[in-house]
Design an enzyme around this catalytic site. Structure first.
Site, PDB file in Angstrom:
ATOM      1  N   ASP A   1      76.537  70.181  33.069  1.00 25.13           N
ATOM      2  CA  ASP A   1      75.568  71.190  33.475  1.00 25.13           C
ATOM      3  C   ASP A   1      75.653  71.306  35.000  1.00 25.13           C
ATOM      4  OD1 ASP A   1      73.386  72.623  34.233  1.00 25.13           O
ATOM      5  OD2 ASP A   1      71.934  71.518  33.001  1.00 25.13           O
ATOM      6  N   VAL A   2      76.176  72.449  35.467  1.00 21.55           N
ATOM      7  CA  VAL A   2      76.457  72.551  36.912  1.00 21.55           C
ATOM      8  C   VAL A   2      75.203  72.504  37.780  1.00 21.55           C
ATOM      9  CG1 VAL A   2      78.655  73.762  36.773  1.00 21.55           C
ATOM     10  CG2 VAL A   2      76.539  75.075  36.803  1.00 21.55           C
TER      11      VAL A   2
ATOM     12  N   LYS B   1      83.823  88.553  40.415  1.00 19.43           N
ATOM     13  CA  LYS B   1      82.732  89.475  40.691  1.00 19.43           C
ATOM     14  C   LYS B   1      81.681  89.395  39.574  1.00 19.43           C
ATOM     15  CE  LYS B   1      83.172  93.823  39.249  1.00 19.43           C
ATOM     16  NZ  LYS B   1      83.440  94.218  37.867  1.00 19.43           N
TER      17      LYS B   1
ATOM     18  N   HIS C   1      90.570  91.908  39.822  1.00 21.02           N
ATOM     19  CA  HIS C   1      91.732  91.832  38.938  1.00 21.02           C
ATOM     20  C   HIS C   1      92.619  93.074  39.014  1.00 21.02           C
ATOM     21  CE1 HIS C   1      89.310  94.130  36.042  1.00 21.02           C
ATOM     22  NE2 HIS C   1      90.407  94.360  35.368  1.00 21.02           N
TER      23      HIS C   1
ATOM     24  N   LYS D   1      97.229  93.819  38.855  1.00 19.78           N
ATOM     25  CA  LYS D   1      97.949  94.673  37.898  1.00 19.78           C
ATOM     26  C   LYS D   1      99.300  95.083  38.478  1.00 19.78           C
ATOM     27  CE  LYS D   1      93.771  96.653  35.854  1.00 19.78           C
ATOM     28  NZ  LYS D   1      93.773  96.716  34.397  1.00 19.78           N
TER      29      LYS D   1
ATOM     30  N   GLU E   1      87.217 105.003  31.476  1.00 18.75           N
ATOM     31  CA  GLU E   1      87.291 104.119  30.303  1.00 18.75           C
ATOM     32  C   GLU E   1      86.710 104.851  29.100  1.00 18.75           C
ATOM     33  OE1 GLU E   1      86.448  99.786  31.260  1.00 18.75           O
ATOM     34  OE2 GLU E   1      85.096 100.828  32.601  1.00 18.75           O
TER      35      GLU E   1
ATOM     36  N   ASP F   1      79.742  98.056  39.761  1.00 21.72           N
ATOM     37  CA  ASP F   1      80.688  97.443  38.821  1.00 21.72           C
ATOM     38  C   ASP F   1      82.133  97.865  39.117  1.00 21.72           C
ATOM     39  OD1 ASP F   1      81.266  95.920  36.400  1.00 21.72           O
ATOM     40  OD2 ASP F   1      81.682  97.840  35.433  1.00 21.72           O
TER      41      ASP F   1
ATOM     42  N   HIS G   1      86.998  97.805  42.565  1.00 18.79           N
ATOM     43  CA  HIS G   1      88.293  98.314  42.103  1.00 18.79           C
ATOM     44  C   HIS G   1      88.692  99.645  42.763  1.00 18.79           C
ATOM     45  CE1 HIS G   1      87.711  95.131  39.328  1.00 18.79           C
ATOM     46  NE2 HIS G   1      87.046  95.802  38.400  1.00 18.79           N
TER      47      HIS G   1
ATOM     48  N   LYS H   1      82.276 105.344  32.038  1.00 15.39           N
ATOM     49  CA  LYS H   1      82.422 104.727  30.715  1.00 15.39           C
ATOM     50  C   LYS H   1      82.163 105.794  29.652  1.00 15.39           C
ATOM     51  CE  LYS H   1      81.619  99.926  31.786  1.00 15.39           C
ATOM     52  NZ  LYS H   1      82.912  99.280  31.551  1.00 15.39           N
TER      53      LYS H   1
HETATM   54  C1  BG6 Z   1      85.621  95.055  35.160  1.00 16.52           C
HETATM   55  C2  BG6 Z   1      84.303  95.769  34.928  1.00 16.52           C
HETATM   56  O1  BG6 Z   1      85.688  94.562  36.467  1.00 16.52           O
HETATM   57  O2  BG6 Z   1      86.675  95.965  34.941  1.00 16.52           O
HETATM   58  C3  BG6 Z   1      84.245  96.347  33.534  1.00 16.52           C
HETATM   59  O3  BG6 Z   1      83.238  94.842  35.095  1.00 16.52           O
HETATM   60  C4  BG6 Z   1      85.455  97.216  33.280  1.00 16.52           C
HETATM   61  O4  BG6 Z   1      83.056  97.100  33.357  1.00 16.52           O
HETATM   62  C5  BG6 Z   1      86.739  96.477  33.632  1.00 16.52           C
HETATM   63  O5  BG6 Z   1      85.445  97.569  31.910  1.00 16.52           O
HETATM   64  C6  BG6 Z   1      87.924  97.406  33.551  1.00 16.52           C
HETATM   65  O6  BG6 Z   1      89.092  96.660  33.679  1.00 16.52           O
HETATM   66  P1  BG6 Z   1      90.443  97.136  33.013  1.00 16.52           P
HETATM   67  O7  BG6 Z   1      91.439  96.109  33.458  1.00 16.52           O
HETATM   68  O8  BG6 Z   1      90.213  97.155  31.537  1.00 16.52           O
HETATM   69  O9  BG6 Z   1      90.703  98.496  33.560  1.00 16.52           O
END
Ligand code: BG6
Length: 480
Positions: free
Chosen positions: A82-83, A138, A168, A172, A206, A225, A230, A330
């Site tokens: 438990d951190v 994040k 992330h 890519k 998305e 988000d 991103h 979304k």
């Molecule tokens: C995340 C977001 O960082 O990236 C998500 O929190 C989003 O809401 C996702 O769906 C999208 O990542 P990817 O790689 O599927 O485009």
């Protein structure tokens, strides 16, 4: 590699599959060990079984090999911890003690509220020494103020060179290709400026809704988000100057200059230059899609945006006067991420116009789901006369490279292990991004307007189209 949040969604969906591939393909040092930590009670054996059940779902069936899994699982261990409890950390020290001079990566795949206690407790048991690196996911705060609080708490224990903040998108392949395209080819650089570029569109759309993340998302919204991280990172890669070297500080210095040159959107400009939307019930391919406010763990009166479109400019010599349009949402009609570089028209029209073809070149960089580059050129229409029409030079990376595409986390985890921070966000970048985003969110809150509704499965609110139409532009997917 010590994964806090070792039973969580991120560990199962992304981290362990990425480590599995790295292991299978021989990229991990033979002594590499993976310790998963979480509160749940597991023995090493039961954790391995639990992990196998999940990881096998997220690795392509043809890539999940029993013998590779077994040798991978042999690297894994589990510790229930438990951190929030300092007294539990000596257990971890004991586990890691035998390799005290080995690189230790602490991956915090937990709630951000646990970052501070975790690093504090790591330091208190002597584990935050020069062999340690920390990886943060994040959301890093909800504003400049809260991001600074988190960064201060981490910074009190780890100096900046040992903090790896993941975005992330930077992991890519297609995003790194943007750098290759710009800085590995002589062709584009002379044209990559306001003299030749009319405007730029960056879209990350998305088709999924908020899925099971309603509780987080309803507090965050699309701006925090997606845009703050991103989309702004993509914008930096499109707009930055060539770094002197491809190494962490040189690359991040150039990105930071772009973030600092973004024209602020404040006061009345927030209404003029941004559009926020929220999906209402809709339909896609015959399937009924729920409204955002009916999603699980979302407030029924929610005013959270699930869509953002905005127009910004970069106030520097290269880009002055070039609109950059950003858009994310979304529950959209398609999953599609792309960057459109729209060039200016020819200075003088020599040939008669044929039909409605605009005689402007365009470069489209597709990031997902397909990865490729499409350059549209004008060519002579076959037959009489000199009528022109658009044709595309089309490069599909899946055709060009038959090898498996690495997942973003594979690349990023290997970079952390090797201590290469080029594709990670530095603290000052995060701050500059929040400094630009905060006034937009404040502007939305001040005006008390609800987000514009758009049917789930559509291209977003009409206002996002008007935003471009006012300048004589149109989103690429909305053109007839
Ligand atoms: C995340 C977001 O960082 O990236 C998500 O929190 C989003 O809401 C996702 O769906 C999208 O990542 P990817 O790689 O599927 O485009």
């Amino acid at each position: 590699m010590v994964v806090f949040g070792g039973t969580g969604d991120l560990a199962m969906r992304k981290l362990l599959p990425a480590l599995y591939y790295l292991h299978r393909d021989g990229h991990l040092h033979e002594g590499t060990r993976i310790y998963a930590l979480a509160r749940a009670q597991h023995s090493a054996e039961s954790y391995r079984k639990f992990a196998k059940r999940h990881v096998s779902q997220y690795v392509a069936r043809s890539d999940f090999e029993q013998s590779s899994w077994e040798s991978f699982a042999a690297r894994m261990d589990y510790l229930s911890l438990d951190v929030s409890q300092r007294v539990e950390f000596p257990k971890l020290t004991k586990l890691l003690k035998k390799d005290s001079e080995r690189v230790r990566v602490f991956y915090l795949a937990t709630l951000p509220s646990l970052f501070a206690p975790t690093v504090k407790h790591l330091a208190s048991v002597g584990l935050a020494d020069e062999y340690a690196r920390v990886v943060l996911e994040k959301p890093l705060g909800e504003s400049l103020l809260t991001a600074n609080q988190i960064n201060d708490q981490i910074g009190a224990v780890f100096d900046e060179s040992r903090v790896f903040r993941i975005d992330h998108y930077l992991g890519k392949e297609a995003v790194q290709n943007l750098l290759a395209l710009r800085f590995g080819n002589a062709l584009f650089e002379p044209l990559w400026r306001n003299a030749h570029i009319d405007h730029v569109q960056i879209s990350v759309l998305e088709s999924v809704g908020v899925e099971n993340r309603g509780d987080y998302y309803d507090r965050a919204g699309a701006m925090r988000d997606m845009v703050q991280n991103h989309l702004l990172q993509l914008l930096c890669l499109v707009a930055m100057e060539a770094p002197v070297h491809f190494e962490p500080e040189a690359v991040r210095n150039e990105k930071l200059k772009i973030l600092e040159a973004l024209r602020p959107i404040t006061g009345m400009d927030v209404q003029d230059r941004t559009v926020r939307g929220q999906y209402a019930a809709g339909e896609h391919a015959g399937e009924r899609l729920p409204a955002y406010y009916f999603e699980k763990r979302v407030d029924h009166d929610s005013n959270t945006e699930t869509f953002v479109a905005l127009k910004t400019e970069i106030d520097n010599w290269r880009w002055a006067g070039v609109p950059f349009y950003l858009r994310t949402g979304k529950s959209m009609a398609q999953r599609k991420s792309e960057i459109v570089i729209q060039f200016k028209p020819v200075p003088y029209r020599l040939f008669p116009r044929s039909g409605d073809n605009p005689e402007n070149n365009r470069l489209v960089i597709s990031l997902q789901p397909d990865e490729g580059i499409r350059l549209s050129l004008m060519a002579k229409s076959p037959g009489r006369g000199m009528g022109l029409q658009n044709v595309d030079l089309d490069l599909d990376f899946a055709d060009a490279f038959k090898r498996r595409r690495w997942d973003a986390y594979e690349r990023l985890l290997l970079d952390v292990i090797q201590g290469d921070a080029t594709l990670f966000m530095r603290r000052d970048e995060i701050e500059a991004a929040w400094r630009w985003v905060d006034p937009i969110i404040a502007g939305w809150q001040d005006c008390y307007r609800s987000p514009k509704r758009y049917p789930a499965g559509s291209w977003g609110p009409d206002a996002a189209d008007s935003l471009l139409e006012r300048q004589g532009h149109a989103w690429l997917d909305q053109r007839s």
